[in-house]
Design an enzyme around this catalytic site. Structure first.
Site, PDB file in Angstrom:
ATOM      1  N   ARG A  84       0.854  -1.191   0.000  1.00 64.92           N
ATOM      2  CA  ARG A  84       0.000   0.000   0.000  1.00 64.92           C
ATOM      3  C   ARG A  84       0.885   1.235   0.000  1.00 64.92           C
ATOM      4  NH1 ARG A  84      -3.260  -3.029  -1.430  1.00 64.92           N
ATOM      5  NH2 ARG A  84      -5.364  -3.442  -0.620  1.00 64.92           N
ATOM      6  N   ASP A 103       5.091  -0.170  -7.010  1.00 62.83           N
ATOM      7  CA  ASP A 103       3.881  -0.548  -7.745  1.00 62.83           C
ATOM      8  C   ASP A 103       2.660   0.179  -7.203  1.00 62.83           C
ATOM      9  OD1 ASP A 103       2.497  -2.263  -9.716  1.00 62.83           O
ATOM     10  OD2 ASP A 103       1.550  -3.120  -7.931  1.00 62.83           O
ATOM     11  N   GLU A 112      -3.421   7.352  -6.476  1.00 61.38           N
ATOM     12  CA  GLU A 112      -3.377   6.605  -7.741  1.00 61.38           C
ATOM     13  C   GLU A 112      -4.575   6.974  -8.609  1.00 61.38           C
ATOM     14  OE1 GLU A 112      -3.240   2.483  -6.648  1.00 61.38           O
ATOM     15  OE2 GLU A 112      -1.254   2.627  -5.748  1.00 61.38           O
ATOM     16  N   HIS A 156       0.166  -0.094 -10.215  1.00 62.19           N
ATOM     17  CA  HIS A 156      -0.569  -1.011  -9.326  1.00 62.19           C
ATOM     18  C   HIS A 156      -0.971  -2.263 -10.114  1.00 62.19           C
ATOM     19  CE1 HIS A 156      -3.193  -1.030  -5.462  1.00 62.19           C
ATOM     20  NE2 HIS A 156      -2.842  -2.260  -5.795  1.00 62.19           N
TER      21      HIS A 156
END
Length: 330
Positions: free
Chosen positions: A237, A261, A266, A285
């Site tokens: 996270r 990632d 986001e 992600h």
């Protein structure tokens, strides 16, 4: 004829709900999807829902409170930071997830990031494509064997990563507050503390959930404790990392790089300060992603819902205490 069950889907990250329908259609369940609704609209949608399936959308407490006949909230995935689990438990609602989802995909991506930066593949690839033929890189290439991969958190994904890392000659060092040496696989060592993990890791991969305790855990003090040659990897996270502190660490050389990632926001803004850092890899992600993993995730999430709808305990209940409550809706 009206459907037997109503299942509300808060959001989806793929093009088809065929796998979910394959599981739930035989029960007479109808899927209602309204991914772009407001929180107030969501509260209305769930009033007569028998189940809720959610991926990334945050479910506010008032929405759970309004879901008066909801029996189960099923998470597409592992993390639960978008679901008020304590409130759901108080109300007698079962919460389920898919704890062994995307183990191969995510751990493959961690190793891909380590291999790419250890061999400086992005920089060398860009150099050749620009017409150069030089082996010079801003970050020296070092042999991977013998370096230490630190793991913060030791759940399913971290455990799955250990043999892959060891196959490349990496030493594995793990830490969680309650982890014991006896729980570690052969060849993995236990860090004495978070500080010890920071100080000894050449690569540090985050496998912890986002909680009040882990939010912003990687701050200025944490980065100051890391090796200046270390690389931080996050497929968990984004908010576990204090991103301004990460930027300061990268720009000052307090750490050597990062494989990210996930980010706090986001998609991110276009002015990510470390965008052009030569030793940072970013992906959208996507560590969970494969055709196989998505089908498995959709099927398993729907199966968790189906089990509750027919009054059976699903495969993975994250709040098992609810099953013994007088108000349990199962």
């Amino acid at each position: 004829m009206s459907p037997q069950f109503k299942v509300y889907v808060t959001d989806i990250g793929w093009s088809s709900l065929a796998a979910e329908l394959e599981v739930l259609d035989p029960l007479g369940a109808v899927l209602e999807i309204a991914p772009d609704c407001t929180d107030n609209q969501m509260a209305e949608y769930v009033r007569d829902a028998d189940a809720i399936m959610t991926c990334w959308r945050t479910i506010p407490p008032e929405v759970v409170s309004s879901a008066e006949q909801c029996r189960v909230i099923a998470r597409y995935g592992i993390g639960l930071d978008n679901i008020p689990v304590t409130l759901a438990t108080e109300l007698g609602i079962v919460v389920a997830n898919v704890p062994d989802f995307c183990l191969d995909e995510l751990t493959d991506q961690v190793m891909a990031g380590i291999l790419a930066l250890s061999r400086q593949l992005p920089a060398l690839d860009a150099s050749v494509k620009q017409g150069e033929w030089s082996r010079d890189t801003s970050v020296p290439l070092r042999q991977l064997r013998g370096q230490t991969l630190g793991l913060l958190g030791f759940g399913n994904t971290a455990r799955h990563l250990v043999p892959k890392a060891q196959a490349f000659g990496l030493k594995v060092l793990a830490y969680t507050p309650r982890l014991t040496a006896a729980a570690l696989p052969d060849g993995a060592a236990l860090a004495k503390s978070f500080q010890d993990l920071l100080e000894r890791s050449d690569w540090l991969s985050i496998h912890a959930p986002l909680t009040p305790e882990t939010a912003g855990l990687f701050d200025d003090r944490a980065f100051a404790a890391m090796k200046d040659s270390a690389v931080l990897i996050n497929t968990s996270r984004g908010a576990i990392i204090d991103e301004p502190a990460l930027n300061r660490a990268l720009m000052s050389g307090s750490i050597a790089g990062a494989v990210l990632d996930v980010l706090t926001t986001e998609p991110p803004s276009s002015d990510i300060p470390w965008r052009d850092h030569p030793n940072v890899l970013m992906t959208p992600h996507s560590a969970f992603l494969s055709e196989e993993s998505l089908r498995t995730l959709a099927t398993r999430t729907a199966q968790n819902v189906a089990s509750v709808l027919i009054r059976q305990v699903p495969d993975s209940v994250v709040n098992p205490e609810v099953l013994d409550q007088d108000n349990c809706r199962l």
